[in-house]
Write a protein that holds these residues in place. Sequence first.
Motif, short mmCIF file in Angstrom:
data_model
loop_
_atom_site.label_atom_id
_atom_site.label_comp_id
_atom_site.label_asym_id
_atom_site.label_seq_id
_atom_site.Cartn_x
_atom_site.Cartn_y
_atom_site.Cartn_z
N ASP A 94 6.77 0.96 -26.99
CA ASP A 94 5.86 -0.02 -26.65
C ASP A 94 4.77 0.41 -25.78
O ASP A 94 4.83 0.81 -24.65
N LYS A 95 3.59 0.48 -26.50
CA LYS A 95 2.32 1.20 -25.83
C LYS A 95 1.85 0.50 -24.37
O LYS A 95 1.36 1.35 -23.51
N ARG A 96 2.18 -0.77 -24.32
CA ARG A 96 1.99 -1.32 -23.07
C ARG A 96 2.95 -1.06 -21.89
O ARG A 96 2.49 -1.12 -20.58
N GLY A 97 3.94 -0.31 -22.19
CA GLY A 97 5.01 -0.44 -21.18
C GLY A 97 5.13 1.04 -20.63
O GLY A 97 4.46 1.86 -21.32
N SER A 98 5.57 1.16 -19.33
CA SER A 98 5.70 2.56 -19.05
C SER A 98 7.23 2.68 -18.30
O SER A 98 7.97 1.63 -17.88
N THR A 99 7.69 3.84 -17.73
CA THR A 99 9.14 4.20 -17.30
C THR A 99 8.82 4.89 -16.21
O THR A 99 7.85 5.96 -16.11
N ALA A 100 9.39 4.44 -14.91
CA ALA A 100 9.39 5.31 -13.66
C ALA A 100 10.53 6.14 -13.67
O ALA A 100 11.62 5.90 -14.30
N VAL A 101 10.36 7.40 -13.35
CA VAL A 101 11.38 8.40 -13.50
C VAL A 101 11.34 9.07 -11.96
O VAL A 101 10.44 9.43 -11.25
N LEU A 102 12.54 9.45 -11.57
CA LEU A 102 12.82 9.67 -10.12
C LEU A 102 12.90 11.19 -10.27
O LEU A 102 13.70 11.92 -11.14
N THR A 103 11.98 11.98 -9.63
CA THR A 103 11.54 13.25 -9.77
C THR A 103 12.90 14.09 -8.87
O THR A 103 13.53 13.49 -8.32
N ASP A 104 12.96 15.45 -9.18
CA ASP A 104 13.83 16.35 -8.41
C ASP A 104 13.47 16.34 -6.79
O ASP A 104 14.44 16.08 -5.85
N GLU A 105 12.29 16.19 -6.66
CA GLU A 105 11.81 16.01 -5.10
C GLU A 105 12.22 14.56 -4.60
O GLU A 105 12.76 14.66 -3.34
N GLY A 106 11.96 13.61 -5.36
CA GLY A 106 12.26 12.29 -5.04
C GLY A 106 14.03 12.28 -4.73
O GLY A 106 14.21 11.60 -3.68
N MET A 107 14.89 12.87 -5.62
CA MET A 107 16.15 12.83 -5.35
C MET A 107 16.58 13.61 -3.99
O MET A 107 17.57 13.20 -3.31
N THR A 108 15.72 14.67 -3.86
CA THR A 108 16.04 15.52 -2.34
C THR A 108 15.71 14.47 -1.47
O THR A 108 16.54 14.39 -0.27
N LEU A 109 14.48 13.76 -1.54
CA LEU A 109 14.19 13.01 -0.46
C LEU A 109 15.36 11.85 -0.36
O LEU A 109 15.60 11.76 0.83
N LEU A 110 15.95 11.21 -1.34
CA LEU A 110 16.97 10.17 -1.25
C LEU A 110 17.98 10.63 -0.26
O LEU A 110 18.66 10.17 0.30
N GLU A 111 18.45 11.91 -1.01
CA GLU A 111 19.63 12.47 -0.35
C GLU A 111 19.58 12.83 0.97
O GLU A 111 20.53 12.65 1.68
N ARG A 112 18.23 13.32 1.39
CA ARG A 112 18.14 13.66 2.88
C ARG A 112 17.94 12.34 3.88
O ARG A 112 18.45 12.28 4.95
N THR A 113 17.45 11.01 3.03
CA THR A 113 17.27 9.89 3.93
C THR A 113 18.46 8.99 4.03
O THR A 113 18.55 8.25 4.78
N ALA A 114 19.29 9.17 2.68
CA ALA A 114 20.34 8.26 2.76
C ALA A 114 21.53 8.38 4.12
O ALA A 114 21.83 7.04 4.53
N PRO A 115 21.58 9.17 4.55
CA PRO A 115 22.73 9.28 5.62
C PRO A 115 22.31 8.43 6.74
O PRO A 115 22.92 7.49 7.39
N GLY A 116 21.05 8.60 7.18
CA GLY A 116 20.32 8.00 8.16
C GLY A 116 20.15 6.39 7.97
O GLY A 116 20.42 5.69 8.90
#
Length: 171
Positions: A94-116
Amino acid sequence: MTTRWLTSEEQRAWRAYIAASHLLEDAIDRQLQQEAGMPHVYYSILANLSEAPDRRLRMTDLAERTKITRSRLTYAVTRLEKDGAVRREGCPSDKRGSTAVLTDEGMTLLERTAPGHVDTVRAALFDRISPEQVGQLEEICASVARGLEGDDAQAPPDDVPWRRRSPGPCT
């Protein structure tokens, strides 16, 4: 049609809900801003992507999961892209559609932030109620959500921005 005014008990419950939900959201936003420089909605985007297959979701599906408008999601994802936490990819089917992808940096940020984040949610909500009330809270919230989602399903797609029909997964 006659207005069905809230009873005194319903009015107290409604006001208690409003106060609690605003204070809870403020506490969560404050913690996430201090620890990660992001609002709760950005954290929710990262968390939803982390739980998706291959850490990717079509933008319309991500908007539905996070219950935000597509324009607000686009703004948030653009900011997260600038921070390197998310990237966008085109949708081959679907040329009008797009997908968001969590990067490794985003996963690291999430893992660092999740405990707090979990500590804040626990201290602000779950440490203040009994185990029985946890079950009641889930039951009440699930019932309200099911009812509202049912209402949304009856509304035309343009009236419910995050429920616009997606042509399906990007393949």
